[in-house]
Design a protein around this motif. Structure first.
Motif, PDB file in Angstrom:
ATOM      1  N   PRO A 132      44.448  50.308  36.944  1.00  0.00           N
ATOM      2  CA  PRO A 132      43.883  50.269  38.307  1.00  0.00           C
ATOM      3  C   PRO A 132      42.563  49.161  38.734  1.00  0.00           C
ATOM      4  O   PRO A 132      41.800  49.370  38.303  1.00  0.00           O
ATOM      5  N   PHE A 133      43.475  48.332  39.408  1.00  0.00           N
ATOM      6  CA  PHE A 133      42.220  46.947  39.917  1.00  0.00           C
ATOM      7  C   PHE A 133      42.076  47.362  41.123  1.00  0.00           C
ATOM      8  O   PHE A 133      42.805  47.154  42.173  1.00  0.00           O
ATOM      9  N   SER A 134      40.639  47.760  41.288  1.00  0.00           N
ATOM     10  CA  SER A 134      40.298  48.045  42.863  1.00  0.00           C
ATOM     11  C   SER A 134      39.846  46.739  43.579  1.00  0.00           C
ATOM     12  O   SER A 134      39.098  46.060  42.953  1.00  0.00           O
ATOM     13  N   ILE A 135      39.983  46.774  44.782  1.00  0.00           N
ATOM     14  CA  ILE A 135      39.319  45.741  45.549  1.00  0.00           C
ATOM     15  C   ILE A 135      38.451  46.215  46.317  1.00  0.00           C
ATOM     16  O   ILE A 135      37.817  45.257  47.188  1.00  0.00           O
ATOM     17  N   SER A 136      37.975  47.251  45.882  1.00  0.00           N
ATOM     18  CA  SER A 136      36.717  47.876  46.517  1.00  0.00           C
ATOM     19  C   SER A 136      35.469  47.905  45.168  1.00  0.00           C
ATOM     20  O   SER A 136      36.113  48.581  44.116  1.00  0.00           O
ATOM     21  N   GLN A 151      34.600  41.895  36.017  1.00  0.00           N
ATOM     22  CA  GLN A 151      34.667  42.250  34.668  1.00  0.00           C
ATOM     23  C   GLN A 151      36.238  42.809  34.553  1.00  0.00           C
ATOM     24  O   GLN A 151      36.914  42.478  33.242  1.00  0.00           O
ATOM     25  N   SER A 152      36.807  43.445  35.530  1.00  0.00           N
ATOM     26  CA  SER A 152      38.161  44.028  35.441  1.00  0.00           C
ATOM     27  C   SER A 152      39.091  42.782  35.370  1.00  0.00           C
ATOM     28  O   SER A 152      40.190  42.858  34.803  1.00  0.00           O
ATOM     29  N   LEU A 153      39.044  41.703  36.138  1.00  0.00           N
ATOM     30  CA  LEU A 153      39.842  40.575  35.767  1.00  0.00           C
ATOM     31  C   LEU A 153      40.061  40.063  34.686  1.00  0.00           C
ATOM     32  O   LEU A 153      41.075  39.678  34.063  1.00  0.00           O
ATOM     33  N   HIS A 154      38.778  40.205  33.741  1.00  0.00           N
ATOM     34  CA  HIS A 154      38.866  39.718  32.357  1.00  0.00           C
ATOM     35  C   HIS A 154      39.754  40.764  31.633  1.00  0.00           C
ATOM     36  O   HIS A 154      40.645  40.294  30.679  1.00  0.00           O
ATOM     37  N   THR A 155      39.734  42.095  31.990  1.00  0.00           N
ATOM     38  CA  THR A 155      40.566  43.231  31.317  1.00  0.00           C
ATOM     39  C   THR A 155      41.958  42.777  31.438  1.00  0.00           C
ATOM     40  O   THR A 155      42.676  43.012  30.626  1.00  0.00           O
ATOM     41  N   VAL A 156      42.383  42.587  32.618  1.00  0.00           N
ATOM     42  CA  VAL A 156      43.665  42.139  32.880  1.00  0.00           C
ATOM     43  C   VAL A 156      44.187  41.093  32.249  1.00  0.00           C
ATOM     44  O   VAL A 156      45.350  41.080  31.801  1.00  0.00           O
ATOM     45  N   TYR A 198      47.661  48.055  39.662  1.00  0.00           N
ATOM     46  CA  TYR A 198      47.621  48.733  40.915  1.00  0.00           C
ATOM     47  C   TYR A 198      46.407  48.005  41.819  1.00  0.00           C
ATOM     48  O   TYR A 198      45.506  47.917  41.245  1.00  0.00           O
ATOM     49  N   LEU A 199      46.801  47.673  43.048  1.00  0.00           N
ATOM     50  CA  LEU A 199      45.616  47.179  43.987  1.00  0.00           C
ATOM     51  C   LEU A 199      45.000  48.451  44.528  1.00  0.00           C
ATOM     52  O   LEU A 199      45.573  48.830  45.593  1.00  0.00           O
ATOM     53  N   SER A 200      44.149  49.123  43.808  1.00  0.00           N
ATOM     54  CA  SER A 200      43.596  50.275  44.197  1.00  0.00           C
ATOM     55  C   SER A 200      42.799  50.158  45.729  1.00  0.00           C
ATOM     56  O   SER A 200      42.142  48.898  45.849  1.00  0.00           O
ATOM     57  N   VAL A 258      43.275  42.002  50.465  1.00  0.00           N
ATOM     58  CA  VAL A 258      44.417  42.162  49.866  1.00  0.00           C
ATOM     59  C   VAL A 258      45.213  41.076  49.228  1.00  0.00           C
ATOM     60  O   VAL A 258      45.498  41.010  48.018  1.00  0.00           O
ATOM     61  N   ALA A 259      45.490  40.246  50.031  1.00  0.00           N
ATOM     62  CA  ALA A 259      46.305  39.012  49.838  1.00  0.00           C
ATOM     63  C   ALA A 259      45.468  38.177  48.731  1.00  0.00           C
ATOM     64  O   ALA A 259      46.114  37.594  47.872  1.00  0.00           O
ATOM     65  N   HIS A 260      44.318  38.152  48.900  1.00  0.00           N
ATOM     66  CA  HIS A 260      43.421  37.213  47.827  1.00  0.00           C
ATOM     67  C   HIS A 260      43.672  37.709  46.476  1.00  0.00           C
ATOM     68  O   HIS A 260      44.018  36.983  45.746  1.00  0.00           O
ATOM     69  N   TRP A 261      43.423  39.003  46.446  1.00  0.00           N
ATOM     70  CA  TRP A 261      43.579  39.719  45.062  1.00  0.00           C
ATOM     71  C   TRP A 261      44.970  39.433  44.524  1.00  0.00           C
ATOM     72  O   TRP A 261      44.911  39.455  43.502  1.00  0.00           O
ATOM     73  N   ALA A 262      45.822  39.760  45.345  1.00  0.00           N
ATOM     74  CA  ALA A 262      47.272  39.784  44.948  1.00  0.00           C
ATOM     75  C   ALA A 262      47.536  38.429  44.395  1.00  0.00           C
ATOM     76  O   ALA A 262      48.143  38.178  43.163  1.00  0.00           O
ATOM     77  N   ASP A 263      46.995  37.104  45.136  1.00  0.00           N
ATOM     78  CA  ASP A 263      47.257  35.902  44.580  1.00  0.00           C
ATOM     79  C   ASP A 263      46.588  35.662  43.310  1.00  0.00           C
ATOM     80  O   ASP A 263      47.194  35.054  42.546  1.00  0.00           O
ATOM     81  N   VAL A 264      45.323  36.171  43.336  1.00  0.00           N
ATOM     82  CA  VAL A 264      44.570  35.891  41.867  1.00  0.00           C
ATOM     83  C   VAL A 264      45.327  36.436  40.669  1.00  0.00           C
ATOM     84  O   VAL A 264      45.489  35.914  39.415  1.00  0.00           O
ATOM     85  N   LEU A 265      45.736  37.911  41.092  1.00  0.00           N
ATOM     86  CA  LEU A 265      46.591  38.379  39.905  1.00  0.00           C
ATOM     87  C   LEU A 265      47.793  38.091  39.432  1.00  0.00           C
ATOM     88  O   LEU A 265      48.144  37.769  38.414  1.00  0.00           O
ATOM     89  N   VAL A 266      48.587  37.718  40.442  1.00  0.00           N
ATOM     90  CA  VAL A 266      50.022  37.066  40.293  1.00  0.00           C
ATOM     91  C   VAL A 266      49.624  35.523  39.433  1.00  0.00           C
ATOM     92  O   VAL A 266      50.430  35.274  38.329  1.00  0.00           O
ATOM     93  N   ASN A 267      48.617  34.816  39.758  1.00  0.00           N
ATOM     94  CA  ASN A 267      48.262  33.723  39.207  1.00  0.00           C
ATOM     95  C   ASN A 267      47.769  33.810  37.606  1.00  0.00           C
ATOM     96  O   ASN A 267      48.021  33.089  36.935  1.00  0.00           O
TER      97      ASN A 267
END
Length: 286
Positions: A101-105, A119-124, A141-143, A159-168
């Motif tokens: 669960p990757f929260s954008i909040s 920190q969660s980005l590092h976990t991912v 999950y984009l929580s 939403v789109a920013h974090w989706a882009d970061v995670l996909v990359n």
């Protein structure tokens, strides 16, 4: 219609995690074994998180040992919240998917995983590496994907920013999660088609929470948005105990099935086993 066009993800883990009374391990396994025979694409069956946080799922490894996977095509998904959970989950060859669960909040990320977004980005990143090495696939999950109750800034661009970061980073499956039930048909129709269009090589799913009154209109909006991966839980049980005091339940699987049937979609489900699971659920959830 093509067969199995939709990936239905049944979520007994989400349904059970907020229950106060502990469901015995054998009872959980009996319920999950019925659901495994229905024919869902994926079963979100348990989680490797701190038993202090989610005591109901402290027995996930024991439950897994009691599952009969010999005659099912359904794949197993387990939720993890940190690298310790990742290490636990990858020990089990039966598990296909690790969900994070990757929260954008920022507020909810701290509440839910006791870590910051950074920190969660590092976990991912670490999870993706371990998944690659152990023949697993990550589902992120984009929580709080449709807003949050804490006053943290939210809009489509976030939403789109974090989706882009995670996909990359290499995430291949993203599921937009409405953790507290604030989605509407309007913002589902606004957000999902754009995500699906912008990330054509990424599987985009939806994990909605809802009150019974507005489930159907949310299912309809998700369907018309073009999404092909839908999370739900039998009878709409569940909710996130880390998000708010009042749990907003999941989308009810029977309503998803009914809606897709009306649309002529071929789901190839064993409805006899489904009806057995419906009956048994009454003993678990009351």
């Amino acid at each position: 219609m093509s067969q199995n066009k939709f990936k239905l993800v049944e979520c007994p883990r989400d349904a059970m995690q907020g229950l106060h009374d502990f469901v015995p391990t054998a009872f959980k396994a009996e319920y999950l074994n019925l659901l495994l025979q229905v024919g869902f694409d994926t079963l979100d069956f348990g989680s490797f998180v701190s038993p202090k946080s989610i005591p109901q799922l402290a027995d996930t490894a024991e439950v897994l040992a009691n599952l009969d996977l010999s005659a099912t095509k359904t794949k197993l998904l387990a939720i993890v919240a940190n690298l310790r959970g990742v290490e636990e989950a990858i020990k089990h060859p039966e598990i296909t998917y690790l969900g994070f669960p990757f929260s954008i909040s920022e507020t909810f990320q701290q509440r839910n995983t006791n870590s910051s977004i950074t920190q969660s980005l590092h976990t991912v990143e670490e999870m993706l590496s371990r998944c690659d090495q152990n023949n697993k696939t990550a589902v992120v999950y984009l929580s709080m994907g449709f807003g949050n109750p804490y006053g943290d800034e939210w809009n489509y661009e976030i939403v789109a920013h974090w989706a882009d970061v995670l996909v990359n980073q290499g995430v291949q499956i993203l599921s937009l999660a409405d953790t507290v039930g604030v989605s509407t048909p309007e913002n589902i129709n606004n957000i999902l088609p754009r995500l699906i269009s912008n990330f054509k090589n990424t599987e985009i799913g939806i994990h909605l929470h809802s009150t019974p009154a507005d489930r159907t209109e949310k299912i309809e909006a998700a369907y018309h948005s073009g999404v092909k991966r839908i999370d739900s839980a039998l009878k709409g049980f569940g909710g996130c105990p880390m998000a708010a005091d009042d749990l907003t339940g999941n989308i009810a699987t029977e309503e998803v099935i009914s809606f897709l049937d009306l649309k002529g979609e071929s789901l190839n489900l064993n409805m006899d086993k489904w009806n057995e699971a419906l009956v048994l659920s009454g003993k678990i959830f009351g």
